[in-house]
Design an enzyme around this catalytic site. Structure first.
Site, mmCIF file in Angstrom:
data_model
loop_
_atom_site.group_PDB
_atom_site.id
_atom_site.type_symbol
_atom_site.label_atom_id
_atom_site.label_comp_id
_atom_site.label_asym_id
_atom_site.label_seq_id
_atom_site.Cartn_x
_atom_site.Cartn_y
_atom_site.Cartn_z
ATOM 1 N N ALA A 64 0.880 -1.170 0.000
ATOM 2 C CA ALA A 64 0.000 0.000 0.000
ATOM 3 C C ALA A 64 0.919 1.222 0.000
ATOM 4 C CB ALA A 64 -0.884 -0.027 1.233
ATOM 5 N N GLY A 109 0.692 -5.012 0.950
ATOM 6 C CA GLY A 109 -0.504 -5.073 0.102
ATOM 7 C C GLY A 109 -0.260 -5.795 -1.224
ATOM 8 N N GLU A 112 -0.651 -9.342 -0.438
ATOM 9 C CA GLU A 112 -2.079 -9.538 -0.161
ATOM 10 C C GLU A 112 -2.888 -9.600 -1.455
ATOM 11 O OE1 GLU A 112 -1.926 -6.222 2.784
ATOM 12 O OE2 GLU A 112 -2.932 -7.652 4.093
ATOM 13 N N GLU A 132 4.667 -5.115 7.352
ATOM 14 C CA GLU A 132 3.903 -4.028 7.981
ATOM 15 C C GLU A 132 4.284 -3.736 9.430
ATOM 16 O OE1 GLU A 132 2.571 -6.314 5.956
ATOM 17 O OE2 GLU A 132 0.990 -5.445 4.720
#
Ligand code: CO8
Length: 258
Positions: A64, A109, A112, A132
């Site tokens: 992200a 992300g 993910e 993260e």
């Protein structure tokens, strides 16, 4: 539809969705996630396999967007997380096979996003990981749950607690990645696998996917009940009639997905 940060290319029934923001290593900011949501909702009806990959040479998706997230309030972070979850859920719910072609960094992300596809093939250059906790947060687009379902709790905890970046060979050993290819052969391999799937009944593939996904969260008895029902439902479909008739007539079946 024209997008800024993603690109959808279609060749016959195979579409390739590029996350294409290479200057930020394809990091998922709000705009990119919104574009993904829109592209997944409006995928052309004749697309029967979706390959998801990263634009540029270096990254699948490096996570992200940290620059955007750094300034978020709690409420904005909830919204951003919800948008990411919607995208991953929409990808997972597509009634067609989805293949992640991890061509470089797939961090946070990015891992993910790959995990929300049906399976992952990677290039030898790929690096995966969920770093993260090193940023003071946790995976927020489903990583704690999807990774755990793939590699088991202890391995997921090891990867998430250490934030380790693993190479494609290690990811294959853990079962996250199915196969590893030289970078230049990755997309060709994904397409070859897609071509094989195109020979089969799209309706049966969609049902198989639905039952595998729905059954994974249920006990075996309930999950088998889903299979029993779906199996029965396929009888009477044009694809079932054609598939079995073609076998008996010793010819290749022509499926319509009906
Ligand atoms: N976000 C924003 N920008 C990024 C990101 C990112 N995740 N990753 C790379 N970039 C940018 C860099 O800032 C740099 O920009 P600039 O050229 O303007 O300085 C450009 O991309 C190139 O990156 P680097 O210069 O760092 O390239 P390197 O080859 O030196 O390093 C790495 C590559 C190792 C991939 C490095 O860029 C890196 O560590 N990136 C961050 C990886 C990361 O930590 N990802 C996880 C992010 S957190 C997350 O994904 C949470 C998901 C759930 C959110 C839920 C919210 C509610």
């Amino acid at each position: 539809m024209a997008y800024e940060n993603i690109r959808l290319e279609q060749e016959g029934a195979i579409a390739t969705l590029f996350i294409d923001r290479p200057k930020a290593l394809n990091a998922l900011n709000t705009k990119t996630l919104q574009e993904l949501e829109s592209a997944l909702k409006s995928l052309p009806a004749d697309v029967r396999v979706l390959i998801v990959t990263g634009g540029g040479e270096k990254a699948f998706v490096a996570g992200a967007d940290i620059a955007e997230m750094a300034a978020l309030t709690d409420a904005q972070a909830q919204e951003f997380g919800a948008l990411g979850h919607r995208v991953m859920a929409a990808l997972e719910a597509l009634p067609i096979p989805t293949i992640a072609a991890v061509n470089g960094f797939a961090l946070g992300g990015g891992s993910e996003l790959a995990l929300a596809c049906d399976f992952i093939y990677a290039s030898e250059k790929a690096k995966l990981g969920l770093p993260e906790v090193g940023l003071g947060v946790i995976p927020g687009f489903g990583g704690t749950q999807r990774l755990t379902r793939v590699v088991g709790r202890a391995r997921a905890k090891e990867l998430i607690f250490t934030g380790d970046r693993i190479d494609a060979a290690k990811a294959k050993e853990l079962g996250m990645v199915l196969e590893v290819f030289p970078a230049e052969g990755l997309l060709a391999h994904c397409r070859a696998v897609a071509e094989k799937m195109l020979k089969n009944s799209p309706l049966a593939i969609a049902k198989a996917k639905q039952v595998i996904e729905a059954g994974a969260d249920q006990d075996l008895r309930a999950a088998n009940e889903l299979e029993r029902k779906a199996f029965g439902d396929l009888f009477g479909s044009a694809d079932q009639r054609e598939g079995m008739k073609a076998f008996l007539e010793k010819r290749t079946a022509t499926f319509t997905g009906k």
